[in-house]
Design an enzyme around this catalytic site. Structure first.
Site, short mmCIF file in Angstrom:
data_model
loop_
_atom_site.label_atom_id
_atom_site.label_comp_id
_atom_site.label_asym_id
_atom_site.label_seq_id
_atom_site.Cartn_x
_atom_site.Cartn_y
_atom_site.Cartn_z
N GLY A 179 0.77 -55.23 -37.92
CA GLY A 179 2.08 -54.72 -37.53
C GLY A 179 2.46 -55.32 -36.19
O GLY A 179 1.61 -55.90 -35.49
N GLN A 216 6.99 -55.22 -28.09
CA GLN A 216 5.76 -55.97 -27.76
C GLN A 216 6.04 -57.43 -27.47
O GLN A 216 5.22 -58.12 -26.87
CB GLN A 216 4.74 -55.87 -28.91
CG GLN A 216 4.13 -54.47 -29.07
CD GLN A 216 3.13 -54.43 -30.20
OE1 GLN A 216 3.51 -54.26 -31.36
NE2 GLN A 216 1.86 -54.57 -29.90
N CYS A 230 -4.72 -52.59 -30.79
CA CYS A 230 -3.32 -52.89 -30.47
C CYS A 230 -3.27 -54.29 -29.87
O CYS A 230 -4.08 -54.62 -28.99
CB CYS A 230 -2.78 -51.86 -29.48
SG CYS A 230 -1.08 -52.19 -28.99
N LEU A 231 -2.30 -55.07 -30.32
CA LEU A 231 -2.20 -56.44 -29.82
C LEU A 231 -1.79 -56.45 -28.35
O LEU A 231 -1.95 -57.47 -27.68
CB LEU A 231 -1.19 -57.24 -30.67
CG LEU A 231 -1.54 -57.32 -32.16
CD1 LEU A 231 -0.46 -58.07 -32.92
CD2 LEU A 231 -2.90 -57.97 -32.38
N HIS A 269 1.92 -45.90 -35.38
CA HIS A 269 1.59 -46.72 -34.21
C HIS A 269 2.80 -47.57 -33.79
O HIS A 269 3.12 -47.67 -32.60
CB HIS A 269 0.38 -47.60 -34.58
CG HIS A 269 -0.10 -48.54 -33.54
ND1 HIS A 269 -1.34 -48.42 -32.93
CD2 HIS A 269 0.46 -49.66 -33.00
CE1 HIS A 269 -1.49 -49.41 -32.06
NE2 HIS A 269 -0.41 -50.18 -32.09
N GLU A 270 3.48 -48.15 -34.78
CA GLU A 270 4.64 -49.02 -34.47
C GLU A 270 5.83 -48.19 -33.96
O GLU A 270 6.52 -48.61 -33.02
CB GLU A 270 5.05 -49.85 -35.70
CG GLU A 270 3.96 -50.75 -36.27
CD GLU A 270 3.26 -51.61 -35.24
OE1 GLU A 270 3.88 -51.98 -34.24
OE2 GLU A 270 2.06 -51.92 -35.44
N HIS A 309 5.38 -47.45 -30.42
CA HIS A 309 5.77 -48.56 -29.53
C HIS A 309 7.26 -48.47 -29.20
O HIS A 309 7.68 -48.74 -28.07
CB HIS A 309 5.51 -49.92 -30.19
CG HIS A 309 4.10 -50.43 -30.00
ND1 HIS A 309 3.55 -50.67 -28.76
CD2 HIS A 309 3.15 -50.79 -30.89
CE1 HIS A 309 2.32 -51.13 -28.90
NE2 HIS A 309 2.04 -51.21 -30.19
O1 K1U Z 1 1.14 -52.90 -33.13
C1 K1U Z 1 0.12 -53.56 -32.93
O2 K1U Z 1 -0.32 -53.69 -31.80
C2 K1U Z 1 -0.61 -54.16 -34.11
C3 K1U Z 1 -1.87 -53.40 -34.47
C4 K1U Z 1 -1.50 -52.33 -35.50
C5 K1U Z 1 -2.53 -51.29 -35.84
C6 K1U Z 1 -3.84 -51.62 -36.14
C7 K1U Z 1 -4.75 -50.62 -36.49
C8 K1U Z 1 -4.37 -49.33 -36.56
C9 K1U Z 1 -3.07 -49.01 -36.23
C10 K1U Z 1 -2.16 -50.00 -35.88
C11 K1U Z 1 -2.87 -54.40 -35.08
O3 K1U Z 1 -2.60 -55.01 -36.06
S1 K1U Z 1 -4.42 -54.60 -34.32
C12 K1U Z 1 -5.26 -55.78 -35.39
C13 K1U Z 1 -5.76 -55.22 -36.68
O4 K1U Z 1 -5.95 -54.03 -36.80
C14 K1U Z 1 -6.03 -56.12 -37.85
C15 K1U Z 1 -5.79 -57.47 -37.80
C16 K1U Z 1 -6.05 -58.29 -38.91
C17 K1U Z 1 -6.53 -57.75 -40.06
C18 K1U Z 1 -6.77 -56.39 -40.15
C19 K1U Z 1 -6.51 -55.58 -39.04
ZN ZN Z 2 0.17 -51.75 -30.82
#
Ligand code: K1U
Ligand code: ZN
Length: 172
Positions: free
Chosen positions: A46, A51, A95-96, A137-138, A141
């Site tokens: 996401g 962001q 979270c990125l 989560h989104e 943000h």
């Molecule tokens: O919004 C963001 O920062 C993105 C975040 C979203 C998220 C992840 C996990 C739980 C809730 C919300 C991410 O994508 S972190 C990376 C991640 O979880 C992932 C990346 C590649 C494949 C599978 C998972």
């Molecule tokens: Zn995030």
């Protein structure tokens, strides 16, 4: 392809409440396209507009994340609203915008998401499990909330300390 930079904690822009979108123009279409590229490149499941420094109510999501372009099914959601919530679930979140950290967060287990797509068509979805977690989560943000605002004060302050040390080391 020039990728937009993902803002990192503690950038103050991550704490702003984003504005509703009143009209979808070419700039917003380009932003959504760029966000999808960034989401797959990072990689993430996401990404919310603030962001990448755009304080507007839009996120992209693909919880079936795939390395291969053919398996991809990204969804762009404009002005999302979560209207129904049921049960509780805990999930290990990342979270990125919060580098090198994950923590368990408790959220609603089953939600109804409403919003619109880039063509103004309504989106309505009942989401569960990881998809429900990611949508919440989104939307957080868009309200200036990070997942580290939803963990214990002790865990948060330990992370803030670690992050400050990391930034100080990066600056030499
Ligand atoms: O919004 C963001 O920062 C993105 C975040 C979203 C998220 C992840 C996990 C739980 C809730 C919300 C991410 O994508 S972190 C990376 C991640 O979880 C992932 C990346 C590649 C494949 C599978 C998972
Ligand atoms: Zn995030």
């Amino acid at each position: 392809m020039a990728l937009r930079e993902v803002l990192q904690f503690p950038d103050p822009r991550l704490k702003e409440v984003s504005k509703p979108i009143t009209r979808v123009d070419d700039e917003i279409r380009e932003l959504a396209r760029d966000m999808i590229d960034v989401m797959y490149d990072e990689p993430g499941i996401g990404l919310a507009a603030p962001q990448v420094g755009a304080p507007i109510r839009l996120f992209v999501i693909d919880t079936e994340w795939s390395d291969e372009e053919v398996g991809r099914n990204p969804m762009v959601v404009i002005n999302p609203e979560i209207s129904e919530r049921e049960g509780r679930i805990t999930w290990e979140e990342g979270c990125l915008s919060v580098p090198d950290y994950t923590a368990t967060v408790e959220r609603d287990a089953r939600i109804r998401l409403r919003g619109t797509d880039l063509d103004g068509n309504p989106i309505e979805e009942i989401a569960e499990g990881l998809r429900a977690v990611c949508i919440q989560h989104e939307v957080d943000h868009l309200d200036g909330i990070l997942f580290i605002d939803r963990i214990s004060r002790l865990k948060r302050s330990l992370y803030v300390k670690k992050r400050k040390k990391q930034l100080a080391e990066e600056q030499g």
